[in-house]
Motif scaffolding. Structure first.
Motif, PDB file in Angstrom:
ATOM      1  N   HIS A   1     -26.098  33.372  15.393  1.00 52.27           N
ATOM      2  CA  HIS A   1     -26.586  33.936  14.127  1.00 52.27           C
ATOM      3  C   HIS A   1     -25.600  34.972  13.592  1.00 52.27           C
ATOM      4  O   HIS A   1     -25.234  34.949  12.418  1.00 52.27           O
ATOM      5  CB  HIS A   1     -27.979  34.546  14.341  1.00 52.27           C
ATOM      6  CG  HIS A   1     -28.616  35.050  13.100  1.00 52.27           C
ATOM      7  ND1 HIS A   1     -28.395  36.315  12.624  1.00 52.27           N
ATOM      8  CD2 HIS A   1     -29.464  34.453  12.223  1.00 52.27           C
ATOM      9  CE1 HIS A   1     -29.080  36.486  11.513  1.00 52.27           C
ATOM     10  NE2 HIS A   1     -29.744  35.368  11.251  1.00 52.27           N
ATOM     11  N   HIS A   2     -25.155  35.881  14.452  1.00 50.95           N
ATOM     12  CA  HIS A   2     -24.192  36.912  14.041  1.00 50.95           C
ATOM     13  C   HIS A   2     -22.900  36.266  13.546  1.00 50.95           C
ATOM     14  O   HIS A   2     -22.334  36.686  12.536  1.00 50.95           O
ATOM     15  CB  HIS A   2     -23.881  37.876  15.201  1.00 50.95           C
ATOM     16  CG  HIS A   2     -24.953  38.869  15.453  1.00 50.95           C
ATOM     17  ND1 HIS A   2     -24.988  40.105  14.863  1.00 50.95           N
ATOM     18  CD2 HIS A   2     -26.057  38.797  16.241  1.00 50.95           C
ATOM     19  CE1 HIS A   2     -26.054  40.766  15.268  1.00 50.95           C
ATOM     20  NE2 HIS A   2     -26.723  39.987  16.103  1.00 50.95           N
TER      21      HIS A   2
ATOM     22  N   VAL B   1     -23.433  34.766  10.080  1.00 51.91           N
ATOM     23  CA  VAL B   1     -23.412  35.808   9.053  1.00 51.91           C
ATOM     24  C   VAL B   1     -21.969  36.201   8.765  1.00 51.91           C
ATOM     25  O   VAL B   1     -21.562  36.327   7.601  1.00 51.91           O
ATOM     26  CB  VAL B   1     -24.238  37.044   9.481  1.00 51.91           C
ATOM     27  CG1 VAL B   1     -24.030  38.196   8.511  1.00 51.91           C
ATOM     28  CG2 VAL B   1     -25.708  36.695   9.592  1.00 51.91           C
TER      29      VAL B   1
ATOM     30  N   PRO C   1     -23.351  44.335   9.120  1.00 49.80           N
ATOM     31  CA  PRO C   1     -24.530  44.076   8.296  1.00 49.80           C
ATOM     32  C   PRO C   1     -25.747  44.951   8.616  1.00 49.80           C
ATOM     33  O   PRO C   1     -26.360  45.484   7.687  1.00 49.80           O
ATOM     34  CB  PRO C   1     -24.805  42.580   8.529  1.00 49.80           C
ATOM     35  CG  PRO C   1     -23.430  42.015   8.695  1.00 49.80           C
ATOM     36  CD  PRO C   1     -22.725  43.063   9.538  1.00 49.80           C
TER      37      PRO C   1
ATOM     38  N   VAL D   1     -25.077  40.746   1.631  1.00 52.15           N
ATOM     39  CA  VAL D   1     -25.499  40.563   3.023  1.00 52.15           C
ATOM     40  C   VAL D   1     -26.954  40.116   3.061  1.00 52.15           C
ATOM     41  O   VAL D   1     -27.307  39.171   3.769  1.00 52.15           O
ATOM     42  CB  VAL D   1     -25.309  41.864   3.845  1.00 52.15           C
ATOM     43  CG1 VAL D   1     -26.009  41.779   5.192  1.00 52.15           C
ATOM     44  CG2 VAL D   1     -23.827  42.171   4.032  1.00 52.15           C
TER      45      VAL D   1
ATOM     46  N   ALA E   1     -27.146  36.534   2.022  1.00 50.29           N
ATOM     47  CA  ALA E   1     -26.621  35.656   3.077  1.00 50.29           C
ATOM     48  C   ALA E   1     -27.649  35.502   4.194  1.00 50.29           C
ATOM     49  O   ALA E   1     -27.862  34.392   4.702  1.00 50.29           O
ATOM     50  CB  ALA E   1     -25.309  36.209   3.624  1.00 50.29           C
ATOM     51  N   LEU E   2     -28.298  36.589   4.565  1.00 46.09           N
ATOM     52  CA  LEU E   2     -29.325  36.525   5.608  1.00 46.09           C
ATOM     53  C   LEU E   2     -30.511  35.675   5.165  1.00 46.09           C
ATOM     54  O   LEU E   2     -31.084  34.935   5.962  1.00 46.09           O
ATOM     55  CB  LEU E   2     -29.771  37.926   6.010  1.00 46.09           C
ATOM     56  CG  LEU E   2     -28.741  38.741   6.790  1.00 46.09           C
ATOM     57  CD1 LEU E   2     -29.206  40.178   6.940  1.00 46.09           C
ATOM     58  CD2 LEU E   2     -28.458  38.114   8.134  1.00 46.09           C
TER      59      LEU E   2
ATOM     60  N   LEU F   1     -29.410  32.108   5.433  1.00 45.09           N
ATOM     61  CA  LEU F   1     -29.341  31.733   6.833  1.00 45.09           C
ATOM     62  C   LEU F   1     -30.739  31.520   7.423  1.00 45.09           C
ATOM     63  O   LEU F   1     -30.947  30.618   8.230  1.00 45.09           O
ATOM     64  CB  LEU F   1     -28.565  32.786   7.626  1.00 45.09           C
ATOM     65  CG  LEU F   1     -28.146  32.411   9.032  1.00 45.09           C
ATOM     66  CD1 LEU F   1     -27.371  31.099   9.068  1.00 45.09           C
ATOM     67  CD2 LEU F   1     -27.305  33.526   9.637  1.00 45.09           C
TER      68      LEU F   1
END
Length: 152
Positions: free
Chosen positions: A19-20, A23, A37, A105, A108-109, A112
């Motif tokens: 996940h990291h 991102v 983030p 950010v 984007a999260l 995701l």
């Protein structure tokens, strides 16, 4: 060993790392580095925190935070100002550019999250949330156990 046969905690760790990394790939325009983030999102929610408060809330070492802040400051994303009442304390604020990047950010999260759960029903997501909350509570209880003064 494939991921499905690994211990559950290893699977969780692998998913968090993936996940990291995802991102990071989504934010790869050069101004947001891995690990930043959460800092940007924390500041977007509450600016003016001291460096010490930020480090505690993010559960990172003050020296690690200082490195991240220097990098973000260099790129014009944050600025540090001395506290009005105590000049020894440095307070951290997002710049306009930092607010824009923190919004990127957040977006984007959100994207995701949609990718992660695209094949999940609402019921499955609710069930996963319940499981994760239980894991969280178990870890918080464990943290209390080991951080209690009489356990040292």
């Amino acid at each position: 060993m494939d991921i499905q046969s690994q211990p559950l905690t290893r699977m969780l760790s692998h998913i968090v790392k993936l996940h990291h990394y995802s991102v990071h790939l989504m934010m790869e325009h050069g101004e947001v580095y891995p690990g930043q983030p959460p800092l940007l999102l924390r500041l977007a929610r509450q600016e003016g925190l001291s460096q010490n408060e930020l480090a505690q809330q993010l559960r990172i070492k003050p020296a690690t935070l200082t490195v991240a802040l220097k990098r973000l400051e260099k790129h014009g994303v944050v600025l540090r100002k001395p506290d009005e009442k105590d000049q020894r304390i440095s307070r951290v604020y997002l710049t306009d550019k930092g607010r824009q990047i923190s919004q990127e950010v957040r977006e984007a999260l959100h994207q995701l999250e949609e990718v992660c759960f695209q094949d999940f029903s609402e019921e499955e997501k609710l069930q996963l949330r319940q499981f994760l909350n239980r894991i969280h509570d178990n870890l918080k209880d464990n943290e209390k156990k080991y951080s209690a003064p009489d356990s040292r």
